[in-house]
Design a protein around this motif. Structure first.
Motif, PDB file in Angstrom:
ATOM      1  N   ASP A 158      -3.241 -10.800  -0.251  1.00 13.21           N
ATOM      2  CA  ASP A 158      -4.193  -9.817   0.289  1.00 13.21           C
ATOM      3  C   ASP A 158      -3.635  -9.094   1.506  1.00 13.21           C
ATOM      4  O   ASP A 158      -3.865  -7.899   1.691  1.00 13.21           O
ATOM      5  N   THR A 159      -2.889  -9.818   2.341  1.00 14.83           N
ATOM      6  CA  THR A 159      -2.293  -9.207   3.529  1.00 14.83           C
ATOM      7  C   THR A 159      -1.251  -8.164   3.146  1.00 14.83           C
ATOM      8  O   THR A 159      -1.233  -7.057   3.694  1.00 14.83           O
ATOM      9  N   LEU A 160      -0.386  -8.496   2.194  1.00 11.40           N
ATOM     10  CA  LEU A 160       0.635  -7.534   1.753  1.00 11.40           C
ATOM     11  C   LEU A 160      -0.001  -6.330   1.084  1.00 11.40           C
ATOM     12  O   LEU A 160       0.414  -5.183   1.311  1.00 11.40           O
ATOM     13  N   ASP A 161      -1.031  -6.573   0.278  1.00  9.22           N
ATOM     14  CA  ASP A 161      -1.757  -5.483  -0.368  1.00  9.22           C
ATOM     15  C   ASP A 161      -2.392  -4.565   0.679  1.00  9.22           C
ATOM     16  O   ASP A 161      -2.308  -3.343   0.582  1.00  9.22           O
ATOM     17  N   ALA A 162      -3.014  -5.153   1.693  1.00  9.75           N
ATOM     18  CA  ALA A 162      -3.638  -4.362   2.750  1.00  9.75           C
ATOM     19  C   ALA A 162      -2.594  -3.540   3.514  1.00  9.75           C
ATOM     20  O   ALA A 162      -2.861  -2.393   3.890  1.00  9.75           O
ATOM     21  N   ALA A 163      -1.422  -4.103   3.726  1.00  6.19           N
ATOM     22  CA  ALA A 163      -0.361  -3.364   4.412  1.00  6.19           C
ATOM     23  C   ALA A 163       0.006  -2.102   3.643  1.00  6.19           C
ATOM     24  O   ALA A 163       0.114  -1.018   4.223  1.00  6.19           O
ATOM     25  N   LEU A 164       0.173  -2.237   2.339  1.00  8.10           N
ATOM     26  CA  LEU A 164       0.555  -1.062   1.542  1.00  8.10           C
ATOM     27  C   LEU A 164      -0.585  -0.054   1.418  1.00  8.10           C
ATOM     28  O   LEU A 164      -0.345   1.149   1.332  1.00  8.10           O
ATOM     29  N   ARG A 165      -1.815  -0.524   1.398  1.00  5.47           N
ATOM     30  CA  ARG A 165      -2.971   0.369   1.260  1.00  5.47           C
ATOM     31  C   ARG A 165      -3.340   1.075   2.558  1.00  5.47           C
ATOM     32  O   ARG A 165      -3.781   2.224   2.533  1.00  5.47           O
ATOM     33  N   THR A 166      -3.179   0.398   3.701  1.00  5.53           N
ATOM     34  CA  THR A 166      -3.739   0.927   4.945  1.00  5.53           C
ATOM     35  C   THR A 166      -2.723   1.492   5.928  1.00  5.53           C
ATOM     36  O   THR A 166      -3.115   2.155   6.884  1.00  5.53           O
ATOM     37  N   ILE A 167      -1.449   1.240   5.716  1.00  2.00           N
ATOM     38  CA  ILE A 167      -0.427   1.749   6.643  1.00  2.00           C
ATOM     39  C   ILE A 167       0.243   2.964   6.014  1.00  2.00           C
ATOM     40  O   ILE A 167       0.880   2.851   4.959  1.00  2.00           O
ATOM     41  N   ASP A 168       0.059   4.114   6.643  1.00  2.00           N
ATOM     42  CA  ASP A 168       0.632   5.358   6.122  1.00  2.00           C
ATOM     43  C   ASP A 168       2.145   5.235   5.970  1.00  2.00           C
ATOM     44  O   ASP A 168       2.837   4.793   6.885  1.00  2.00           O
ATOM     45  N   GLY A 169       2.640   5.619   4.808  1.00  2.00           N
ATOM     46  CA  GLY A 169       4.071   5.618   4.547  1.00  2.00           C
ATOM     47  C   GLY A 169       4.632   4.289   4.079  1.00  2.00           C
ATOM     48  O   GLY A 169       5.817   4.199   3.777  1.00  2.00           O
ATOM     49  N   ARG A 171       2.898  -0.229  13.598  1.00  2.50           N
ATOM     50  CA  ARG A 171       3.092  -1.459  14.373  1.00  2.50           C
ATOM     51  C   ARG A 171       1.757  -2.072  14.761  1.00  2.50           C
ATOM     52  O   ARG A 171       1.573  -3.286  14.683  1.00  2.50           O
ATOM     53  N   TYR A 172       0.816  -1.250  15.167  1.00  2.00           N
ATOM     54  CA  TYR A 172      -0.520  -1.726  15.550  1.00  2.00           C
ATOM     55  C   TYR A 172      -1.225  -2.383  14.365  1.00  2.00           C
ATOM     56  O   TYR A 172      -1.771  -3.486  14.481  1.00  2.00           O
ATOM     57  N   LYS A 173      -1.216  -1.718  13.217  1.00  2.00           N
ATOM     58  CA  LYS A 173      -1.886  -2.262  12.032  1.00  2.00           C
ATOM     59  C   LYS A 173      -1.187  -3.519  11.516  1.00  2.00           C
ATOM     60  O   LYS A 173      -1.846  -4.465  11.080  1.00  2.00           O
ATOM     61  N   LEU A 174       0.129  -3.541  11.567  1.00  2.00           N
ATOM     62  CA  LEU A 174       0.874  -4.712  11.116  1.00  2.00           C
ATOM     63  C   LEU A 174       0.529  -5.929  11.978  1.00  2.00           C
ATOM     64  O   LEU A 174       0.320  -7.030  11.461  1.00  2.00           O
ATOM     65  N   ARG A 175       0.416  -5.722  13.275  1.00  5.48           N
ATOM     66  CA  ARG A 175       0.038  -6.807  14.185  1.00  5.48           C
ATOM     67  C   ARG A 175      -1.336  -7.343  13.828  1.00  5.48           C
ATOM     68  O   ARG A 175      -1.565  -8.558  13.778  1.00  5.48           O
TER      69      ARG A 175
END
Length: 119
Positions: free
Chosen positions: A6-17, A107-111
């Motif tokens: 879920d974390t990896l999926d959220a990273a790809l969905r919510t972080i631009d680029g 960086r903010y969203k990844l944190r």
């Protein structure tokens, strides 16, 4: 709290680029989870583990106290972020398309995603 997938999926969905992401155990160099395309994430996990280990050794040799928050690698068309999870031997690896990404926001969203991760 969210799991690895879920974390990896959220990273790809919510972080631009964002085009690829992985959670990596830097004690072994193995990816605990991968998602995305454009990069062989198993090879990237092993190679970036060496980057993290080398920086940690260098800090120790120089007597620099503290820990690594993240490592940024800037390529011609991509950003690669290695975000070290505090108190764990893990890092989140994120590949971003340079033309589409906002580095500060990524960086903010990844944190935030890493803070909510349970392994």
């Amino acid at each position: 709290m969210t799991n690895v997938k879920d974390t990896l999926d959220a990273a790809l969905r919510t972080i631009d680029g964002a085009i690829a992401a992985a959670l990596v155990d830097y004690s072994s160099g193995m990816a605990l989870g991968t998602l995305g395309s454009g990069v062989n994430l198993e090879i990237a996990a092993a190679g970036n583990t060496e980057v993290v280990r080398a920086k940690m050794r260098t800090m120790e040799m120089l007597g620099i106290p503290g820990s690594i928050e993240d490592i940024l690698i800037t390529l011609d068309k991509q950003y690669h972020i290695l975000f070290i999870l505090p108190s764990q031997k893990l890092f989140m690896y994120l590949v971003l398309n340079k033309d589409q990404a906002n580095l500060a926001m990524a960086r903010y969203k990844l944190r935030g995603l890493a803070d909510n991760l349970t392994v």
